[in-house]
Design a protein around this motif. Structure first.
Motif, PDB file in Angstrom:
ATOM      1  N   PRO A 149     -33.124  37.236-105.702  1.00  0.00           N
ATOM      2  CA  PRO A 149     -33.683  36.498-104.571  1.00  0.00           C
ATOM      3  C   PRO A 149     -32.590  35.994-103.644  1.00  0.00           C
ATOM      4  O   PRO A 149     -31.466  35.754-104.057  1.00  0.00           O
ATOM      5  CB  PRO A 149     -34.397  35.322-105.245  1.00  0.00           C
ATOM      6  CG  PRO A 149     -33.672  35.144-106.542  1.00  0.00           C
ATOM      7  CD  PRO A 149     -33.250  36.529-106.965  1.00  0.00           C
ATOM      8  N   ASP A 150     -32.961  35.839-102.374  1.00  0.00           N
ATOM      9  CA  ASP A 150     -32.042  35.237-101.421  1.00  0.00           C
ATOM     10  C   ASP A 150     -31.945  33.742-101.692  1.00  0.00           C
ATOM     11  O   ASP A 150     -32.843  33.126-102.256  1.00  0.00           O
ATOM     12  CB  ASP A 150     -32.530  35.442 -99.984  1.00  0.00           C
ATOM     13  CG  ASP A 150     -32.444  36.899 -99.572  1.00  0.00           C
ATOM     14  OD1 ASP A 150     -31.564  37.592-100.111  1.00  0.00           O
ATOM     15  OD2 ASP A 150     -33.254  37.329 -98.733  1.00  0.00           O
ATOM     16  N   PHE A 151     -30.847  33.150-101.292  1.00  0.00           N
ATOM     17  CA  PHE A 151     -30.671  31.720-101.409  1.00  0.00           C
ATOM     18  C   PHE A 151     -30.837  31.091-100.026  1.00  0.00           C
ATOM     19  O   PHE A 151     -30.368  31.638 -99.031  1.00  0.00           O
ATOM     20  CB  PHE A 151     -29.280  31.382-101.952  1.00  0.00           C
ATOM     21  CG  PHE A 151     -29.081  31.824-103.365  1.00  0.00           C
ATOM     22  CD1 PHE A 151     -29.730  31.167-104.389  1.00  0.00           C
ATOM     23  CD2 PHE A 151     -28.251  32.889-103.664  1.00  0.00           C
ATOM     24  CE1 PHE A 151     -29.544  31.561-105.702  1.00  0.00           C
ATOM     25  CE2 PHE A 151     -28.071  33.285-104.968  1.00  0.00           C
ATOM     26  CZ  PHE A 151     -28.721  32.622-105.992  1.00  0.00           C
ATOM     27  N   LEU A 186     -22.183  32.940-101.769  1.00  0.00           N
ATOM     28  CA  LEU A 186     -22.797  34.109-102.386  1.00  0.00           C
ATOM     29  C   LEU A 186     -23.557  34.942-101.363  1.00  0.00           C
ATOM     30  O   LEU A 186     -23.573  36.181-101.438  1.00  0.00           O
ATOM     31  CB  LEU A 186     -23.739  33.678-103.508  1.00  0.00           C
ATOM     32  CG  LEU A 186     -23.084  33.076-104.754  1.00  0.00           C
ATOM     33  CD1 LEU A 186     -24.139  32.771-105.797  1.00  0.00           C
ATOM     34  CD2 LEU A 186     -22.029  34.012-105.324  1.00  0.00           C
ATOM     35  N   ASN A 187     -24.189  34.276-100.397  1.00  0.00           N
ATOM     36  CA  ASN A 187     -24.867  35.005 -99.326  1.00  0.00           C
ATOM     37  C   ASN A 187     -23.874  35.872 -98.557  1.00  0.00           C
ATOM     38  O   ASN A 187     -24.155  37.017 -98.205  1.00  0.00           O
ATOM     39  CB  ASN A 187     -25.556  34.033 -98.376  1.00  0.00           C
ATOM     40  CG  ASN A 187     -26.897  33.558 -98.910  1.00  0.00           C
ATOM     41  OD1 ASN A 187     -27.512  34.232 -99.728  1.00  0.00           O
ATOM     42  ND2 ASN A 187     -27.330  32.397 -98.469  1.00  0.00           N
ATOM     43  N   LYS A 188     -22.701  35.309 -98.267  1.00  0.00           N
ATOM     44  CA  LYS A 188     -21.683  36.072 -97.553  1.00  0.00           C
ATOM     45  C   LYS A 188     -21.209  37.253 -98.387  1.00  0.00           C
ATOM     46  O   LYS A 188     -20.961  38.343 -97.870  1.00  0.00           O
ATOM     47  CB  LYS A 188     -20.496  35.176 -97.184  1.00  0.00           C
ATOM     48  CG  LYS A 188     -20.746  34.243 -96.021  1.00  0.00           C
ATOM     49  CD  LYS A 188     -19.457  33.546 -95.614  1.00  0.00           C
ATOM     50  CE  LYS A 188     -19.655  32.678 -94.388  1.00  0.00           C
ATOM     51  NZ  LYS A 188     -18.384  32.026 -93.963  1.00  0.00           N
ATOM     52  N   THR A 189     -21.055  37.024 -99.679  1.00  0.00           N
ATOM     53  CA  THR A 189     -20.638  38.108-100.564  1.00  0.00           C
ATOM     54  C   THR A 189     -21.661  39.228-100.546  1.00  0.00           C
ATOM     55  O   THR A 189     -21.316  40.413-100.513  1.00  0.00           O
ATOM     56  CB  THR A 189     -20.461  37.588-102.001  1.00  0.00           C
ATOM     57  OG1 THR A 189     -19.405  36.633-102.024  1.00  0.00           O
ATOM     58  CG2 THR A 189     -20.120  38.712-102.956  1.00  0.00           C
ATOM     59  N   SER A 190     -22.938  38.862-100.584  1.00  0.00           N
ATOM     60  CA  SER A 190     -23.999  39.854-100.625  1.00  0.00           C
ATOM     61  C   SER A 190     -24.144  40.618 -99.315  1.00  0.00           C
ATOM     62  O   SER A 190     -24.317  41.840 -99.314  1.00  0.00           O
ATOM     63  CB  SER A 190     -25.319  39.164-100.982  1.00  0.00           C
ATOM     64  OG  SER A 190     -26.379  40.089-101.020  1.00  0.00           O
ATOM     65  N   LYS A 191     -24.038  39.914 -98.198  1.00  0.00           N
ATOM     66  CA  LYS A 191     -24.332  40.519 -96.909  1.00  0.00           C
ATOM     67  C   LYS A 191     -23.101  41.057 -96.193  1.00  0.00           C
ATOM     68  O   LYS A 191     -23.174  42.042 -95.459  1.00  0.00           O
ATOM     69  CB  LYS A 191     -25.039  39.502 -96.014  1.00  0.00           C
ATOM     70  CG  LYS A 191     -26.383  39.044 -96.574  1.00  0.00           C
ATOM     71  CD  LYS A 191     -26.990  37.948 -95.710  1.00  0.00           C
ATOM     72  CE  LYS A 191     -28.312  37.459 -96.270  1.00  0.00           C
ATOM     73  NZ  LYS A 191     -28.903  36.362 -95.459  1.00  0.00           N
ATOM     74  N   GLU A 192     -21.952  40.401 -96.391  1.00  0.00           N
ATOM     75  CA  GLU A 192     -20.760  40.754 -95.625  1.00  0.00           C
ATOM     76  C   GLU A 192     -19.607  41.248 -96.509  1.00  0.00           C
ATOM     77  O   GLU A 192     -18.496  41.436 -96.021  1.00  0.00           O
ATOM     78  CB  GLU A 192     -20.277  39.539 -94.821  1.00  0.00           C
ATOM     79  CG  GLU A 192     -21.355  38.926 -93.944  1.00  0.00           C
ATOM     80  CD  GLU A 192     -20.909  37.613 -93.327  1.00  0.00           C
ATOM     81  OE1 GLU A 192     -19.688  37.324 -93.374  1.00  0.00           O
ATOM     82  OE2 GLU A 192     -21.767  36.878 -92.809  1.00  0.00           O
TER      83      GLU A 192
END
Length: 225
Positions: free
Chosen positions: A10-12, A54-60
């Motif tokens: 899931p997204d955070f 973690l969002n940055k890791t996942s997306k960028e």
């Protein structure tokens, strides 16, 4: 055997509905916010920063570093290895992370094969010399052999060796970093046959070793005055 299907991660998000009284946003999972507690007196917003990273890791493909501090529950990488493996499974990356020069639990650690010889180890529970600085793990390691040493003899003098474990994500070394304190002329380390000076002037210095061909093991032999 039927293969298990990996559930999507899931997204955070940061949910505005439970912003603390000090206006610090608290991070929530989109899936089940009931599992997240709002510690209204906590103004650090640590989880929000963590989930944003973690969002940055996942997306960028942004690199996120996690420091897990604990006591005997993580000796031998017992809990942290599972957390790290899960993060690597979902976000990518390789490697076993921080490994000390010596360790009293190296014999039963399974995430890296670790051996060493001829070191004096100081830690928070024992008196270190007044001019001695402990490292980020609360330990410091001083070569037991000073002066000229035979760097071609891998079993004498002060040395350390790491062999990659036969496990997913940690079965090779793509990059290695040696963190050390202040050095001086004449101090050096031979890592996998290559010599590096240990003459850093900062409180914390670093040698970074990258290889286009993944390494199965890392051997370091030290000469210090």
């Amino acid at each position: 055997k039927a293969a298990l299907k990996k559930a999507p991660l899931p997204d955070f998000i940061v949910n505005d509905s439970i912003i603390a009284k000090d206006s610090t946003a608290v991070a929530l999972r989109k899936v089940d916010p009931a599992n997240i507690l709002d510690f209204e007196n906590d103004s650090t917003s640590a989880l929000a920063h963590f989930f944003n990273a973690l969002n940055k890791t996942s997306k960028e493909k942004h690199k996120t570093r996690i420091a897990y501090f604990g006591d005997s529950m993580i000796e031998g990488d017992l809990i942290s290895q599972d957390l790290r493996s899960n993060m690597q499974e979902n976000y990518g990356g390789y490697g076993v992370g921080f490994v000390p020069i010596t360790s009293i639990v190296s014999g039963f650690r399974t995430s890296v094969i670790h051996s060493f010889g001829d070191w004096t180890t100081y830690n928070l529970l024992e008196n270190a010399p007044a001019n001695h600085t402990l490292g980020i793990s609360g330990y410091s390691f001083v070569p037991g052999t000073m002066g000229q040493v035979d760097t071609t003899d891998v079993t004498s003098g002060s040395w350390v060796k790491y062999i990659a474990a036969n496990k997913k994500y940690i079965d090779k070394f793509y990059e290695a970093k040696l963190i050390y304190g202040k050095g001086s002329e004449g101090n050096y380390v031979v890592i996998n046959g290559r010599r590096y000076a240990l003459n850093g002037a900062n409180v914390v210095n670093q040698i970074s070793i990258k290889s286009t061909n993944p390494m199965q093991s890392i051997h370091a032999k030290f000469q210090c005055k």
